[in-house]
Every structure is written in C-alpha cells, then in structure tokens.
Design a protein around this motif. Structure first.
Motif, PDB file in Angstrom:
ATOM      1  N   ARG A  67      67.506  37.226  36.412  1.00  0.00           N
ATOM      2  CA  ARG A  67      68.588  36.247  36.297  1.00  0.00           C
ATOM      3  C   ARG A  67      69.487  36.250  37.527  1.00  0.00           C
ATOM      4  N   SER A  68      69.930  37.422  37.971  1.00  0.00           N
ATOM      5  CA  SER A  68      70.865  37.471  39.097  1.00  0.00           C
ATOM      6  C   SER A  68      70.956  38.866  39.681  1.00  0.00           C
ATOM      7  N   VAL A  69      71.432  38.954  40.910  1.00  0.00           N
ATOM      8  CA  VAL A  69      71.661  40.247  41.554  1.00  0.00           C
ATOM      9  C   VAL A  69      72.784  40.989  40.839  1.00  0.00           C
ATOM     10  N   ASP A  70      73.766  40.242  40.347  1.00  0.00           N
ATOM     11  CA  ASP A  70      74.901  40.855  39.653  1.00  0.00           C
ATOM     12  C   ASP A  70      74.441  41.660  38.437  1.00  0.00           C
ATOM     13  N   PHE A  71      73.382  41.213  37.786  1.00  0.00           N
ATOM     14  CA  PHE A  71      72.822  41.934  36.637  1.00  0.00           C
ATOM     15  C   PHE A  71      72.444  43.351  37.047  1.00  0.00           C
ATOM     16  N   TYR A  72      71.763  43.486  38.174  1.00  0.00           N
ATOM     17  CA  TYR A  72      71.331  44.795  38.646  1.00  0.00           C
ATOM     18  C   TYR A  72      72.506  45.638  39.137  1.00  0.00           C
ATOM     19  N   ILE A  73      73.486  44.990  39.737  1.00  0.00           N
ATOM     20  CA  ILE A  73      74.668  45.728  40.188  1.00  0.00           C
ATOM     21  C   ILE A  73      75.363  46.371  38.993  1.00  0.00           C
ATOM     22  N   LYS A  74      75.491  45.614  37.905  1.00  0.00           N
ATOM     23  CA  LYS A  74      76.129  46.165  36.694  1.00  0.00           C
ATOM     24  C   LYS A  74      75.307  47.301  36.104  1.00  0.00           C
ATOM     25  N   LEU A  75      73.996  47.205  36.138  1.00  0.00           N
ATOM     26  CA  LEU A  75      73.164  48.295  35.628  1.00  0.00           C
ATOM     27  C   LEU A  75      73.310  49.548  36.488  1.00  0.00           C
ATOM     28  N   ILE A  76      73.348  49.359  37.800  1.00  0.00           N
ATOM     29  CA  ILE A  76      73.517  50.500  38.703  1.00  0.00           C
ATOM     30  C   ILE A  76      74.864  51.175  38.459  1.00  0.00           C
ATOM     31  N   ILE A  77      75.914  50.365  38.340  1.00  0.00           N
ATOM     32  CA  ILE A  77      77.250  50.914  38.076  1.00  0.00           C
ATOM     33  C   ILE A  77      77.263  51.657  36.738  1.00  0.00           C
ATOM     34  N   GLY A  78      76.622  51.058  35.737  1.00  0.00           N
ATOM     35  CA  GLY A  78      76.613  51.654  34.403  1.00  0.00           C
ATOM     36  C   GLY A  78      75.856  52.965  34.324  1.00  0.00           C
ATOM     37  N   VAL A  79      74.886  53.164  35.203  1.00  0.00           N
ATOM     38  CA  VAL A  79      74.065  54.372  35.130  1.00  0.00           C
ATOM     39  C   VAL A  79      74.641  55.513  35.972  1.00  0.00           C
ATOM     40  N   ILE A  80      75.596  55.223  36.842  1.00  0.00           N
ATOM     41  CA  ILE A  80      76.169  56.259  37.724  1.00  0.00           C
ATOM     42  C   ILE A  80      76.721  57.465  36.949  1.00  0.00           C
ATOM     43  N   SER A 133      81.989  42.497  32.744  1.00  0.00           N
ATOM     44  CA  SER A 133      82.486  42.804  34.086  1.00  0.00           C
ATOM     45  C   SER A 133      81.881  44.109  34.577  1.00  0.00           C
ATOM     46  N   ARG A 134      81.997  44.370  35.850  1.00  0.00           N
ATOM     47  CA  ARG A 134      81.476  45.613  36.418  1.00  0.00           C
ATOM     48  C   ARG A 134      82.263  46.822  35.918  1.00  0.00           C
ATOM     49  N   LEU A 135      83.557  46.658  35.739  1.00  0.00           N
ATOM     50  CA  LEU A 135      84.367  47.746  35.197  1.00  0.00           C
ATOM     51  C   LEU A 135      83.946  48.074  33.772  1.00  0.00           C
ATOM     52  N   THR A 136      83.668  47.036  32.991  1.00  0.00           N
ATOM     53  CA  THR A 136      83.200  47.257  31.617  1.00  0.00           C
ATOM     54  C   THR A 136      81.857  47.980  31.615  1.00  0.00           C
ATOM     55  N   ALA A 137      80.972  47.616  32.549  1.00  0.00           N
ATOM     56  CA  ALA A 137      79.672  48.287  32.665  1.00  0.00           C
ATOM     57  C   ALA A 137      79.860  49.779  32.946  1.00  0.00           C
ATOM     58  N   LEU A 138      80.829  50.101  33.801  1.00  0.00           N
ATOM     59  CA  LEU A 138      81.100  51.505  34.111  1.00  0.00           C
ATOM     60  C   LEU A 138      81.612  52.247  32.881  1.00  0.00           C
ATOM     61  N   LYS A 139      82.502  51.619  32.132  1.00  0.00           N
ATOM     62  CA  LYS A 139      83.040  52.251  30.925  1.00  0.00           C
ATOM     63  C   LYS A 139      81.930  52.505  29.906  1.00  0.00           C
ATOM     64  N   PRO A 182      67.134  51.824  33.734  1.00  0.00           N
ATOM     65  CA  PRO A 182      67.327  52.710  34.901  1.00  0.00           C
ATOM     66  C   PRO A 182      67.691  54.137  34.514  1.00  0.00           C
ATOM     67  N   THR A 183      68.390  54.303  33.387  1.00  0.00           N
ATOM     68  CA  THR A 183      68.771  55.641  32.951  1.00  0.00           C
ATOM     69  C   THR A 183      67.546  56.502  32.684  1.00  0.00           C
ATOM     70  N   MET A 184      66.626  56.005  31.878  1.00  0.00           N
ATOM     71  CA  MET A 184      65.457  56.791  31.513  1.00  0.00           C
ATOM     72  C   MET A 184      64.424  56.831  32.635  1.00  0.00           C
ATOM     73  N   PHE A 185      64.386  55.803  33.477  1.00  0.00           N
ATOM     74  CA  PHE A 185      63.483  55.845  34.630  1.00  0.00           C
ATOM     75  C   PHE A 185      63.889  56.991  35.551  1.00  0.00           C
ATOM     76  N   GLY A 186      65.197  57.086  35.819  1.00  0.00           N
ATOM     77  CA  GLY A 186      65.690  58.172  36.667  1.00  0.00           C
ATOM     78  C   GLY A 186      65.450  59.534  36.050  1.00  0.00           C
ATOM     79  N   ALA A 187      65.718  59.657  34.743  1.00  0.00           N
ATOM     80  CA  ALA A 187      65.529  60.938  34.057  1.00  0.00           C
ATOM     81  C   ALA A 187      64.058  61.352  34.075  1.00  0.00           C
ATOM     82  N   THR A 188      63.167  60.383  33.923  1.00  0.00           N
ATOM     83  CA  THR A 188      61.734  60.677  33.913  1.00  0.00           C
ATOM     84  C   THR A 188      61.253  61.151  35.273  1.00  0.00           C
TER      85      THR A 188
END
Length: 267
Positions: A67-80, A133-139, A182-188
C-alpha cells in the motif's frame, strides 16, 4: 521430539498465534505434558513455527503490504522496542520459557484484563491502519514487549495496546498481525544464527532438525490461514470476554496440576 509431537505443537501454534491466549504459553504447557525436554532445538522450533503461522498474514493481507512506504515505516518503528529488549533480555526470556507456572500466572492475570478491556476502550476513533500515527505504532510496540513473558500473548498485548490508543478492535487486531511479521522474522533469524553458532550437529541430526522445522512451519501456516479470519469475525461480534474466561480457567487448572502432580514440571 518426534514427528507426532511436531505435528501437535504446530497445530496448536497455528490455532493460537492470533488469539489472545498466548501461543507460546500453550506450547510450553503442551511440551511439558508430552514430556518434551526444553533443549535448544525445542526452543528454536517454538520460535520458527511461529514465523510459519505469521506468514499467513502476508498471504491473507497481501495487498496491504504494497500500500505505501509509510506502512513499513510504522512497522519498523513498532518493532524497535521488541528488538532492543529482546537483545537485552534474551537469557532471562529463555529461562521463563521453561516455566509452566509463569505461564499459568500470566494466563490468569491476562484473562482478568480481557474481561474488562471491551468496556475500558469502547470509543475508538481509529478504524483502519492508515490512520495509525507513527507515535501510536511505537506505543503499540512497547505493549507488544509484554509478550516476552510466556503466557501474556503477543496478540493480546498489542491488540490491547492498540485499543488503548483509540483503535477499533478490528484495526488493533490487524495491526497486531502486521507487526508480528517483522517481529517474528527478526526473532527467527536471531535464534537460527545462535543455534548454528552454539551447536555442532551430525548430518543425520541436521537433516532431522530441518525436516521438523519445515513440517512444523507448513502445518502452522495452513492452520493459521483458517484461524485468522475466524478470529476477526468472532472479535467483531463478541469481543474479548470469552477469551478472558478461557484464560482464567486454563490458568487455574494449570496451577492446580503444577502443585498436585508432576505432569507440568519441565523434564
């Protein structure tokens, strides 16, 4: 482990990964009941097949991932948060994975929360992922970290975290699914690398381990495909209360068995 145990654990993982009941907790309990020793491969297996189940999200929500690059940015922020805390606390997390009692207590406490979560967060304003929002993704990412305690449920933690940020039940559940990829991909990847570094296997043992990982992942994937949509439909209609009741009952039964028998004492 034998092939029957692999199949049973994989089915349980596929059924429970996206439910707010803790797939890891169910695998810890089931492993104990089947007398499976918690060696390094079993711990690896339980992580890898979770990725297999979570890949069902990519298939079912394929278009969302383009859908968008922003989708992936939010996932990256959320998995940090999970990446940082996972690296810092890995040894402690692995130790907790050996304790059915920790799982049981988390079941009960999580169940109590689920009894009331629909009432606490009943005025959502965010109805779909693109409004997050990206902040919400982080929370939400910080809430997801609670699932490092076996029995808490990654799905429940991130969904409740989303609802606390004004997401609807469906939006929170779907973002929880997306964040799991991304969370489980990284853990694996991390666990596979660690296992490779610290274990020297014969060719026969390596062949069997790979076979078990592939079979478990495929079964978990297929079962999860069937479970995801059913969960979303149920969640929209019924909410979390029944899951809360199930968790409390299951937790109490596990505690009773733990203190009255040897069935749940890890081999």
């Amino acid at each position: 482990m034998n092939i029957i145990q692999v199949i049973i654990l994989a089915i349980i993982e596929g059924l429970t990964e996206f439910l707010p009941v803790s797939s890891t907790g169910h695998m810890v309990i089931t492993s104990s009941l089947m007398g499976i020793s918690k060696d390094e491969f079993v711990k690896l297996f339980e992580i890898v097949i979770q990725l297999g189940a979570i890949l069902a999200v990519v298939v079912l929500y394929f278009k969302r991932f383009f859908r968008s690059v922003d989708f992936y940015i939010k996932l990256i922020i959320g998995v940090i948060p999970a990446v940082i805390l996972g690296l810092l606390l890995k040894k402690h997390i692995d130790k907790l994975l050996e304790s059915p009692l920790v799982v049981a207590i988390a079941f009960v406490l999580g169940g109590i929360i689920l009894l009331f979560v629909d009432e606490w967060f009943n005025k959502p304003t965010v109805m779909e992922e693109k409004q997050i929002s990206r902040l919400t993704a982080l929370k939400i990412g910080f809430f997801q970290c609670l699932a490092m305690i076996p029995g808490v449920s990654r799905s429940a933690a991130s969904i409740v975290g989303g609802m606390s940020q004004k997401l609807s039940r469906t939006a929170a559940a779907e973002f929880s699914f997306f964040l799991a990829v991304p969370t489980m991909f990284g853990a694996t990847i991390k666990d596979l690398w660690d296992f490779h570094k610290h274990n020297t296997l014969t060719s026969d043992q390596l062949h069997q381990d790979i076979q078990y990982l592939l079979i478990g992942s495929v079964i978990a994937f297929i079962v999860a495909l069937l479970a995801i949509k059913s969960f979303i439909t149920f969640l929209e209609k019924k909410g979390f209360k029944l899951f809360g009741i199930y968790r409390i009952i299951a937790g109490i039964v596990i505690i009773i068995l733990y203190f009255t028998t040897n069935a749940l004492h890890t081999a």
